[in-house]
Write a protein that holds these residues in place. Structure first.
Motif, PDB file in Angstrom:
ATOM      1  N   LEU A  79       0.833  -1.205   0.000  1.00  0.00           N
ATOM      2  CA  LEU A  79       0.000   0.000   0.000  1.00  0.00           C
ATOM      3  C   LEU A  79       0.869   1.258   0.000  1.00  0.00           C
ATOM      4  O   LEU A  79       0.575   2.230  -0.709  1.00  0.00           O
ATOM      5  CB  LEU A  79      -0.909  -0.020   1.236  1.00  0.00           C
ATOM      6  N   LYS A  80       1.939   1.227   0.798  1.00  0.00           N
ATOM      7  CA  LYS A  80       2.849   2.385   0.873  1.00  0.00           C
ATOM      8  C   LYS A  80       3.493   2.657  -0.477  1.00  0.00           C
ATOM      9  O   LYS A  80       3.683   3.810  -0.867  1.00  0.00           O
ATOM     10  CB  LYS A  80       3.945   2.128   1.915  1.00  0.00           C
ATOM     11  N   LEU A  81       3.852   1.599  -1.191  1.00  0.00           N
ATOM     12  CA  LEU A  81       4.469   1.800  -2.489  1.00  0.00           C
ATOM     13  C   LEU A  81       3.475   2.450  -3.451  1.00  0.00           C
ATOM     14  O   LEU A  81       3.816   3.385  -4.177  1.00  0.00           O
ATOM     15  CB  LEU A  81       4.963   0.479  -3.078  1.00  0.00           C
ATOM     16  N   ALA A  82       2.221   1.979  -3.408  1.00  0.00           N
ATOM     17  CA  ALA A  82       1.196   2.561  -4.285  1.00  0.00           C
ATOM     18  C   ALA A  82       0.976   4.036  -3.940  1.00  0.00           C
ATOM     19  O   ALA A  82       0.802   4.874  -4.833  1.00  0.00           O
ATOM     20  CB  ALA A  82      -0.110   1.779  -4.152  1.00  0.00           C
ATOM     21  N   LEU A  83       1.010   4.349  -2.646  1.00  0.00           N
ATOM     22  CA  LEU A  83       0.842   5.734  -2.210  1.00  0.00           C
ATOM     23  C   LEU A  83       1.967   6.615  -2.756  1.00  0.00           C
ATOM     24  O   LEU A  83       1.729   7.722  -3.252  1.00  0.00           O
ATOM     25  CB  LEU A  83       0.810   5.780  -0.676  1.00  0.00           C
ATOM     26  N   GLU A  84       3.190   6.107  -2.682  1.00  0.00           N
ATOM     27  CA  GLU A  84       4.332   6.857  -3.234  1.00  0.00           C
ATOM     28  C   GLU A  84       4.164   7.073  -4.737  1.00  0.00           C
ATOM     29  O   GLU A  84       4.468   8.129  -5.267  1.00  0.00           O
ATOM     30  CB  GLU A  84       5.648   6.111  -2.977  1.00  0.00           C
ATOM     31  N   GLU A  85       3.665   6.037  -5.421  1.00  0.00           N
ATOM     32  CA  GLU A  85       3.479   6.142  -6.876  1.00  0.00           C
ATOM     33  C   GLU A  85       2.507   7.266  -7.224  1.00  0.00           C
ATOM     34  O   GLU A  85       2.750   8.041  -8.142  1.00  0.00           O
ATOM     35  CB  GLU A  85       2.964   4.817  -7.453  1.00  0.00           C
ATOM     36  N   ILE A  86       1.387   7.345  -6.492  1.00  0.00           N
ATOM     37  CA  ILE A  86       0.411   8.388  -6.854  1.00  0.00           C
ATOM     38  C   ILE A  86       0.924   9.772  -6.455  1.00  0.00           C
ATOM     39  O   ILE A  86       0.677  10.746  -7.144  1.00  0.00           O
ATOM     40  CB  ILE A  86      -1.005   8.117  -6.258  1.00  0.00           C
ATOM     41  N   GLN A  87       1.678   9.840  -5.344  1.00  0.00           N
ATOM     42  CA  GLN A  87       2.235  11.133  -4.935  1.00  0.00           C
ATOM     43  C   GLN A  87       3.287  11.596  -5.932  1.00  0.00           C
ATOM     44  O   GLN A  87       3.339  12.778  -6.279  1.00  0.00           O
ATOM     45  CB  GLN A  87       2.822  11.028  -3.528  1.00  0.00           C
ATOM     46  N   ASN A  88       4.111  10.654  -6.413  1.00  0.00           N
ATOM     47  CA  ASN A  88       5.118  11.006  -7.423  1.00  0.00           C
ATOM     48  C   ASN A  88       4.471  11.471  -8.726  1.00  0.00           C
ATOM     49  O   ASN A  88       5.044  12.266  -9.465  1.00  0.00           O
ATOM     50  CB  ASN A  88       6.045   9.812  -7.700  1.00  0.00           C
ATOM     51  N   ALA A  89       3.261  10.948  -8.991  1.00  0.00           N
ATOM     52  CA  ALA A  89       2.531  11.363 -10.194  1.00  0.00           C
ATOM     53  C   ALA A  89       1.797  12.690  -9.968  1.00  0.00           C
ATOM     54  O   ALA A  89       1.165  13.218 -10.883  1.00  0.00           O
ATOM     55  CB  ALA A  89       1.547  10.276 -10.614  1.00  0.00           C
ATOM     56  N   GLY A  90       1.868  13.234  -8.744  1.00  0.00           N
ATOM     57  CA  GLY A  90       1.277  14.542  -8.454  1.00  0.00           C
ATOM     58  C   GLY A  90      -0.150  14.491  -7.943  1.00  0.00           C
ATOM     59  O   GLY A  90      -0.874  15.483  -8.016  1.00  0.00           O
ATOM     60  N   LEU A 153      -8.680  10.068  -7.022  1.00  0.00           N
ATOM     61  CA  LEU A 153      -7.507  10.909  -6.750  1.00  0.00           C
ATOM     62  C   LEU A 153      -7.746  12.310  -7.275  1.00  0.00           C
ATOM     63  O   LEU A 153      -8.457  12.491  -8.258  1.00  0.00           O
ATOM     64  CB  LEU A 153      -6.254  10.344  -7.443  1.00  0.00           C
ATOM     65  N   GLU A 154      -7.140  13.299  -6.597  1.00  0.00           N
ATOM     66  CA  GLU A 154      -7.185  14.666  -7.118  1.00  0.00           C
ATOM     67  C   GLU A 154      -5.764  15.208  -7.156  1.00  0.00           C
ATOM     68  O   GLU A 154      -4.929  14.847  -6.336  1.00  0.00           O
ATOM     69  CB  GLU A 154      -8.095  15.551  -6.255  1.00  0.00           C
ATOM     70  N   ARG A 155      -5.527  16.065  -8.135  1.00  0.00           N
ATOM     71  CA  ARG A 155      -4.174  16.614  -8.276  1.00  0.00           C
ATOM     72  C   ARG A 155      -3.828  17.445  -7.052  1.00  0.00           C
ATOM     73  O   ARG A 155      -4.650  18.226  -6.579  1.00  0.00           O
ATOM     74  CB  ARG A 155      -4.067  17.463  -9.550  1.00  0.00           C
ATOM     75  N   SER A 156      -2.637  17.239  -6.517  1.00  0.00           N
ATOM     76  CA  SER A 156      -2.182  18.014  -5.364  1.00  0.00           C
ATOM     77  C   SER A 156      -1.873  19.423  -5.832  1.00  0.00           C
ATOM     78  O   SER A 156      -1.091  19.606  -6.755  1.00  0.00           O
ATOM     79  CB  SER A 156      -0.933  17.384  -4.765  1.00  0.00           C
TER      80      SER A 156
END
Ligand code: ZN
Length: 204
Positions: A79-90, A153-156
């Motif tokens: 789950l943490k890896l997936a979270l990092e992936e979406i954060q890296n994608a913005g 998801l929403e763009r940060s």
């Protein structure tokens, strides 16, 4: 694009003599879910929903079932890896909704605790996480647990938002380090994180 949606699904068969892990919790039951990892069908479905939302593949592409490193692994790592992936994608998480299909045990008494645990792992509020459960009526699948998950998801908007998200998950450094190693091996680029070993200004 300001919003993205992702869907995930997973199933595992029950097996006697192993702990039951659901939504990051160890649940009191006479059997658990068999899997190469800890068999947490809820976290696996959410992981796939997050990865799917940013078209980053699925849990199997990051964590091949044959890899001995993931034998009995805590699915919070996935789950943490997936979270990092979406954060890296913005992107950040707007909300996550799940439906668990399971004959036993009853989920309603522990759904609140499970929502809290999933929210903690994702660094979001409990109100952004929904855990629902149904029994597999008419399916003849009482020996299996399945989970469906969707994530919006929403763009940060601000880079600061990303920083504060990182601060929330700072307390779980061990998981973070594992995730960093994985991202480096998947993407072939080391990620910079944290403070340098020493501050050069202090030694001049
Ligand atoms: Zn799974």
């Amino acid at each position: 694009m300001d919003i993205r949606i992702g869907f995930g699904w997973d199933s595992h068969a029950f097996k006697p003599g192993i702990p039951l892990r659901l939504g990051g919790l160890t649940v009191d039951h006479n059997e658990g879910l068999a899997g190469h990892s800890d068999g947490d069908v809820v976290l696996h479905a959410i992981t796939d929903a997050l990865l799917g939302a940013v078209a980053a593949g699925d849990i199997g592409s990051f964590f091949p079932p044959g890899d001995p490193r993931w034998k009995d692994a805590d699915s919070a790592i996935f789950l943490k890896l997936a979270l990092e992936e979406i954060q890296n994608a913005g992107y950040g998480i707007a909300n996550v909704d799940t439906t668990l299909i399971i004959a036993a045990p009853k989920i309603s008494p522990i759904a609140g605790e499970m929502r809290g645990r999933v929210a903690d792992l994702l660094g979001i509020d409990m109100e952004q996480v929904s855990i629902k459960a149904k029994t597999p009526e008419g399916l003849g699948l009482d020996h299996v647990a399945q989970c469906h998950a969707v994530a919006l998801l929403e763009r940060s908007k601000e880079p600061d938002e990303l920083k504060s998200m990182s601060a929330v998950i700072e307390s779980q450094r061990q998981l973070e380090d594992v995730v960093d190693d994985l991202l480096s091996s998947v993407h072939g680029v080391p990620k910079k994180r944290g403070v340098p070993v020493y501050d050069t200004e202090d030694i001049t």
